[in-house]
Design a protein around this motif. Structure first.
Motif, PDB file in Angstrom:
ATOM      1  N   MET A   1      16.391  10.075  27.055  1.00 14.47           N
ATOM      2  CA  MET A   1      16.739  10.250  28.454  1.00 14.47           C
ATOM      3  C   MET A   1      15.622   9.670  29.312  1.00 14.47           C
ATOM      4  O   MET A   1      14.445   9.926  29.101  1.00 14.47           O
ATOM      5  CB  MET A   1      16.940  11.727  28.740  1.00 14.47           C
ATOM      6  CG  MET A   1      17.210  12.035  30.181  1.00 14.47           C
ATOM      7  SD  MET A   1      17.524  13.796  30.407  1.00 14.47           S
ATOM      8  CE  MET A   1      18.809  13.691  31.572  1.00 14.47           C
ATOM      9  N   SER A   2      15.983   8.861  30.295  1.00 11.05           N
ATOM     10  CA  SER A   2      14.971   8.270  31.162  1.00 11.05           C
ATOM     11  C   SER A   2      14.583   9.264  32.247  1.00 11.05           C
ATOM     12  O   SER A   2      15.320  10.172  32.592  1.00 11.05           O
ATOM     13  CB  SER A   2      15.492   6.977  31.780  1.00 11.05           C
ATOM     14  OG  SER A   2      16.638   7.236  32.551  1.00 11.05           O
ATOM     15  N   GLY A   3      13.390   9.068  32.784  1.00  9.62           N
ATOM     16  CA  GLY A   3      12.924   9.949  33.826  1.00  9.62           C
ATOM     17  C   GLY A   3      11.559   9.536  34.309  1.00  9.62           C
ATOM     18  O   GLY A   3      11.042   8.484  33.959  1.00  9.62           O
ATOM     19  N   GLU A   4      10.982  10.394  35.121  1.00  8.64           N
ATOM     20  CA  GLU A   4       9.671  10.119  35.669  1.00  8.64           C
ATOM     21  C   GLU A   4       8.964  11.426  36.009  1.00  8.64           C
ATOM     22  O   GLU A   4       9.589  12.467  36.147  1.00  8.64           O
ATOM     23  CB  GLU A   4       9.768   9.236  36.907  1.00  8.64           C
ATOM     24  CG  GLU A   4      10.504   9.898  38.062  1.00  8.64           C
ATOM     25  CD  GLU A   4      10.615   9.003  39.263  1.00  8.64           C
ATOM     26  OE1 GLU A   4       9.734   9.072  40.118  1.00  8.64           O
ATOM     27  OE2 GLU A   4      11.582   8.231  39.326  1.00  8.64           O
ATOM     28  N   LYS A   5       7.672  11.330  36.110  1.00  9.95           N
ATOM     29  CA  LYS A   5       6.849  12.458  36.507  1.00  9.95           C
ATOM     30  C   LYS A   5       5.727  11.889  37.358  1.00  9.95           C
ATOM     31  O   LYS A   5       5.073  10.925  36.959  1.00  9.95           O
ATOM     32  CB  LYS A   5       6.278  13.149  35.264  1.00  9.95           C
ATOM     33  CG  LYS A   5       5.372  14.314  35.570  1.00  9.95           C
ATOM     34  CD  LYS A   5       4.840  14.887  34.271  1.00  9.95           C
ATOM     35  CE  LYS A   5       3.825  15.968  34.564  1.00  9.95           C
ATOM     36  NZ  LYS A   5       3.210  16.472  33.345  1.00  9.95           N
ATOM     37  N   LYS A   6       5.520  12.436  38.568  1.00 12.13           N
ATOM     38  CA  LYS A   6       4.479  11.875  39.412  1.00 12.13           C
ATOM     39  C   LYS A   6       3.628  12.944  40.070  1.00 12.13           C
ATOM     40  O   LYS A   6       4.084  14.044  40.336  1.00 12.13           O
ATOM     41  CB  LYS A   6       5.051  10.928  40.446  1.00 12.13           C
ATOM     42  CG  LYS A   6       6.091  11.511  41.366  1.00 12.13           C
ATOM     43  CD  LYS A   6       6.656  10.422  42.250  1.00 12.13           C
ATOM     44  CE  LYS A   6       7.894  10.903  42.971  1.00 12.13           C
ATOM     45  NZ  LYS A   6       8.488   9.873  43.803  1.00 12.13           N
ATOM     46  N   TYR A  36       9.493   7.192  31.797  1.00 12.59           N
ATOM     47  CA  TYR A  36       9.931   7.357  30.415  1.00 12.59           C
ATOM     48  C   TYR A  36      11.185   6.536  30.166  1.00 12.59           C
ATOM     49  O   TYR A  36      12.072   6.477  31.013  1.00 12.59           O
ATOM     50  CB  TYR A  36      10.222   8.832  30.124  1.00 12.59           C
ATOM     51  CG  TYR A  36       9.053   9.727  30.438  1.00 12.59           C
ATOM     52  CD1 TYR A  36       7.990   9.842  29.552  1.00 12.59           C
ATOM     53  CD2 TYR A  36       8.995  10.423  31.635  1.00 12.59           C
ATOM     54  CE1 TYR A  36       6.911  10.648  29.847  1.00 12.59           C
ATOM     55  CE2 TYR A  36       7.915  11.230  31.935  1.00 12.59           C
ATOM     56  CZ  TYR A  36       6.874  11.343  31.041  1.00 12.59           C
ATOM     57  OH  TYR A  36       5.789  12.130  31.330  1.00 12.59           O
ATOM     58  N   ASP A  37      11.247   5.907  28.997  1.00 11.72           N
ATOM     59  CA  ASP A  37      12.428   5.170  28.546  1.00 11.72           C
ATOM     60  C   ASP A  37      12.876   4.086  29.528  1.00 11.72           C
ATOM     61  O   ASP A  37      14.057   3.966  29.846  1.00 11.72           O
ATOM     62  CB  ASP A  37      13.594   6.133  28.278  1.00 11.72           C
ATOM     63  CG  ASP A  37      13.253   7.155  27.211  1.00 11.72           C
ATOM     64  OD1 ASP A  37      12.519   6.781  26.269  1.00 11.72           O
ATOM     65  OD2 ASP A  37      13.709   8.297  27.310  1.00 11.72           O
ATOM     66  N   LEU A  38      11.924   3.276  29.977  1.00 12.73           N
ATOM     67  CA  LEU A  38      12.267   2.152  30.852  1.00 12.73           C
ATOM     68  C   LEU A  38      12.881   1.026  30.025  1.00 12.73           C
ATOM     69  O   LEU A  38      12.564   0.856  28.857  1.00 12.73           O
ATOM     70  CB  LEU A  38      11.015   1.616  31.543  1.00 12.73           C
ATOM     71  CG  LEU A  38      10.374   2.508  32.593  1.00 12.73           C
ATOM     72  CD1 LEU A  38       9.083   1.858  33.088  1.00 12.73           C
ATOM     73  CD2 LEU A  38      11.307   2.756  33.744  1.00 12.73           C
ATOM     74  N   PRO A  39      13.744   0.222  30.652  1.00  9.18           N
ATOM     75  CA  PRO A  39      14.259  -0.958  29.947  1.00  9.18           C
ATOM     76  C   PRO A  39      13.098  -1.883  29.565  1.00  9.18           C
ATOM     77  O   PRO A  39      12.094  -1.981  30.279  1.00  9.18           O
ATOM     78  CB  PRO A  39      15.163  -1.628  30.987  1.00  9.18           C
ATOM     79  CG  PRO A  39      15.505  -0.547  31.959  1.00  9.18           C
ATOM     80  CD  PRO A  39      14.338   0.379  31.977  1.00  9.18           C
ATOM     81  N   ALA A  40      13.225  -2.574  28.459  1.00 11.04           N
ATOM     82  CA  ALA A  40      12.152  -3.433  27.940  1.00 11.04           C
ATOM     83  C   ALA A  40      11.710  -4.483  28.964  1.00 11.04           C
ATOM     84  O   ALA A  40      10.527  -4.770  29.095  1.00 11.04           O
ATOM     85  CB  ALA A  40      12.603  -4.103  26.653  1.00 11.04           C
ATOM     86  N   GLU A  41      12.657  -5.066  29.699  1.00 10.69           N
ATOM     87  CA  GLU A  41      12.322  -6.102  30.684  1.00 10.69           C
ATOM     88  C   GLU A  41      11.433  -5.545  31.790  1.00 10.69           C
ATOM     89  O   GLU A  41      10.463  -6.176  32.202  1.00 10.69           O
ATOM     90  CB  GLU A  41      13.597  -6.711  31.298  1.00 10.69           C
ATOM     91  CG  GLU A  41      14.467  -7.434  30.314  1.00 10.69           C
ATOM     92  CD  GLU A  41      15.425  -6.498  29.563  1.00 10.69           C
ATOM     93  OE1 GLU A  41      15.476  -5.287  29.884  1.00 10.69           O
ATOM     94  OE2 GLU A  41      16.109  -6.981  28.653  1.00 10.69           O
ATOM     95  N   LEU A  42      11.765  -4.362  32.284  1.00 11.75           N
ATOM     96  CA  LEU A  42      10.960  -3.744  33.340  1.00 11.75           C
ATOM     97  C   LEU A  42       9.597  -3.328  32.817  1.00 11.75           C
ATOM     98  O   LEU A  42       8.575  -3.520  33.489  1.00 11.75           O
ATOM     99  CB  LEU A  42      11.692  -2.533  33.937  1.00 11.75           C
ATOM    100  CG  LEU A  42      10.973  -1.805  35.075  1.00 11.75           C
ATOM    101  CD1 LEU A  42      10.628  -2.761  36.209  1.00 11.75           C
ATOM    102  CD2 LEU A  42      11.824  -0.662  35.594  1.00 11.75           C
ATOM    103  N   THR A  68      -1.035   3.003  30.653  1.00 11.76           N
ATOM    104  CA  THR A  68      -1.628   3.700  29.493  1.00 11.76           C
ATOM    105  C   THR A  68      -0.510   4.133  28.563  1.00 11.76           C
ATOM    106  O   THR A  68       0.645   4.248  28.973  1.00 11.76           O
ATOM    107  CB  THR A  68      -2.447   4.925  29.928  1.00 11.76           C
ATOM    108  OG1 THR A  68      -1.607   5.818  30.650  1.00 11.76           O
ATOM    109  CG2 THR A  68      -3.621   4.519  30.823  1.00 11.76           C
ATOM    110  N   ALA A  69      -0.851   4.386  27.347  1.00 10.27           N
ATOM    111  CA  ALA A  69       0.127   4.842  26.350  1.00 10.27           C
ATOM    112  C   ALA A  69       0.646   6.219  26.719  1.00 10.27           C
ATOM    113  O   ALA A  69      -0.094   7.052  27.233  1.00 10.27           O
ATOM    114  CB  ALA A  69      -0.493   4.864  24.965  1.00 10.27           C
ATOM    115  N   GLY A  70       1.899   6.465  26.459  1.00  8.68           N
ATOM    116  CA  GLY A  70       2.499   7.765  26.736  1.00  8.68           C
ATOM    117  C   GLY A  70       1.926   8.853  25.847  1.00  8.68           C
ATOM    118  O   GLY A  70       1.424   8.616  24.761  1.00  8.68           O
TER     119      GLY A  70
END
Length: 71
Positions: A1-6, A36-42, A68-70
Motif C-alpha cells: 500500500m502506498s502512502g506517506e509520513k511527514k 512508501y511504494d512509489l512507482p519506479a519512475e518517480l 535515505t533507505a527506508g
C-alpha cells in the motif's frame, strides 16, 4: 500500500544582499517526508534530483534534499 509520513515545519530566514543593498527574506520548510511504494519512475527521478538541486536559490544551498533507505 502506498502512502506517506511527514514531519515538516515552516521556517523563515534573512540575508543581506550587497548587490541590492537590502535584506532579503526567504521562507521554506524543513523536516522529513517519507514516501512508501512509489512507482519506479518517480523513485528514479527523486533519486537523481537530490544530486541536481534544481530550483530557486540553490546557489545559497537551498532546495536540497537527501534520499535515505527506508526503515
Amino acid at each position: 500500500m502506498s502512502g506517506e509520513k511527514k514531519s515538516l515545519s515552516d521556517t523563515k530566514w534573512k540575508r543581506h544582499s550587497n548587490r541590492q543593498q537590502r535584506d532579503m527574506t526567504y521562507q521554506g520548510v524543513i523536516g522529513e517526508w517519507a514516501f512508501y511504494d512509489l512507482p519506479a519512475e518517480l523513485s528514479a527521478l527523486l533519486y537523481i534530483g537530490q544530486w541536481l538541486h534544481i530550483g530557486k536559490e540553490t546557489t545559497f544551498r537551498h532546495g536540497g534534499y537527501r534520499i535515505t533507505a527506508g526503515l
